[in-house]
Design an enzyme around this catalytic site. Sequence first.
Site, PDB file in Angstrom:
ATOM      1  N   ASP A 281      -2.359   3.369  -4.267  1.00 38.29           N
ATOM      2  CA  ASP A 281      -3.614   3.296  -3.518  1.00 38.29           C
ATOM      3  C   ASP A 281      -4.507   2.211  -4.110  1.00 38.29           C
ATOM      4  O   ASP A 281      -4.158   1.554  -5.092  1.00 38.29           O
ATOM      5  CB  ASP A 281      -4.327   4.653  -3.510  1.00 38.29           C
TER       6      ASP A 281
ATOM      7  N   HIS B 259       0.814  -1.219   0.000  1.00 37.18           N
ATOM      8  CA  HIS B 259       0.000   0.000   0.000  1.00 37.18           C
ATOM      9  C   HIS B 259       0.849   1.270   0.000  1.00 37.18           C
ATOM     10  O   HIS B 259       0.332   2.368  -0.197  1.00 37.18           O
ATOM     11  CB  HIS B 259      -0.946   0.004   1.203  1.00 37.18           C
TER      12      HIS B 259
END
Length: 520
Positions: free
Chosen positions: A495, A491
């Site tokens: 995104d 992450h």
Amino acid sequence: MAVVREFTLPDLGEGLTEATIVHWLVEVGEVVAIDQPVVEVETAKAMVEVPCPYGGVVTARFGEEGAEVPVGDPLVTVAVGAVPDDLAEAGPGAEPGSGGSAEDAVDSGSGNVLVGYGTAAAAARRRRIRPGGASPLGGAQRPPARAAHGPAGAAVAGDTPGGSETVHAGATAVGAAGAGGQAGAAGTTGTTGANGSVGAGVDEADSRTVAVISPLVRRMAREHGLDLRELTGSGRDGLILRTDVECAIRERDREVTGAAPATGAGAATGAVAPAGTVVPAAAAAGTGVVPGEERIPLKGMLGAAAEKFSRSRREIPEATCWVDADATELLAARRAMNTAGGPKVSLLALLARISTAALARFPQLNATVDTASQEIVRLPAVHLGFAAQTDRGLMVPVVRDAHTRTAEELSAEIARLTETARAGGLSLADLTRGTFTLNNYGVFGVDGSTPIINHPEAAMLGVGRITAKPWVHEGELAVRQVVQLSLTFDHRVCDGGTAGGFLRFVADCVEQPAMLLRTL
């Protein structure tokens, strides 16, 4: 004058700290050339032939086949400058007396430690010193013998003229006055003692070569505490096979289980020692070992994988998304490709081609995170790793420059790497520097998974099994070939929108392979 040089196990790269001796390629008393491989070792990643940077006569070998050697521990000692015709440096057919002085030979080591790097001179013809004949070192020679068991750390100064090197205790001594003291009677094997003299002979049975080829068989025997020298092989010429080791393990377990009945708590049989060998529970009393438990050391490839999994979970904030896709058209396209003649294209190769096309559209996922500089590093080339199950465990070979290859080329390279992996012949270069991993866990008959990212990569595409399921196709309910796709990603590099876009593009290509024509 000859000088005894000690060659230690070098750093084989990728943070490896130890290796297991699989097969010795030279005998004591044999002449070796600079950069000639002397031993084959098994690391946590691959099988490697280790070349010696010195040329001369092998005076000792350290460690039996199957023994684990830490980086920096001695492998062999070589008497440099002991060969009068300079065979240690010249190629086959070199004229006697054409070499330089012993002092030049001492410094002639290349310093290289990996096969494929270093001097390009042809390897010298390996010549064994005959027992009882004249020795380049002087004195009577004895038959080559294996290294005796003993502490490799206790060192004594050699009696080599002008030599400041040390020879470690526990090595097999060569019958030469210039390489560790006065030799014993010809035909005997000695070990260097604390005072540098030759000790008592070693039993010949302890030094004979064990008839084993497979590293898997050696590892299985080592993990269960079996001495392969006590087994009689059922293979050709007495070769010890995996079935022989398994039968020996079962026989020993039956003997342990059939021992005297328990007389109280902790007296039961069948406990397993920390090293993985079955022992009576009485021997494990007070050690915290539960009777009947089995302990498997996290060493070698298993230990390396465990460390990598743990590091990935510690450092990478991963997330996973998944989607079902209709793979009917992809399977039809593959059938059409393979009926046109020429090399067959595998389904994994088509998925690899789809992955490289998706990474070209979403380059954020072909990246890594430099934690030292706190930067995201986007990589220009796609080196695609794929999971392959082998007898040594799970391995991830890497297809170099996968983004430049066609589906046919990807299929050929994946097949080559898979076959090499199962044969245990992958090099470190074949297993490292990947940028993205494709994991086809559908071969295990499961639909989905949340895999652990192959550190330090940023993402992994997972593919489940393709199975017939009810599916709405063109407004009607039909039976279609459905697959579940999952993407586990770091992450920090992107995104959810980027990850979702990547996975959706892959699913669309699976459902409509013609979409790939837009990128050709």
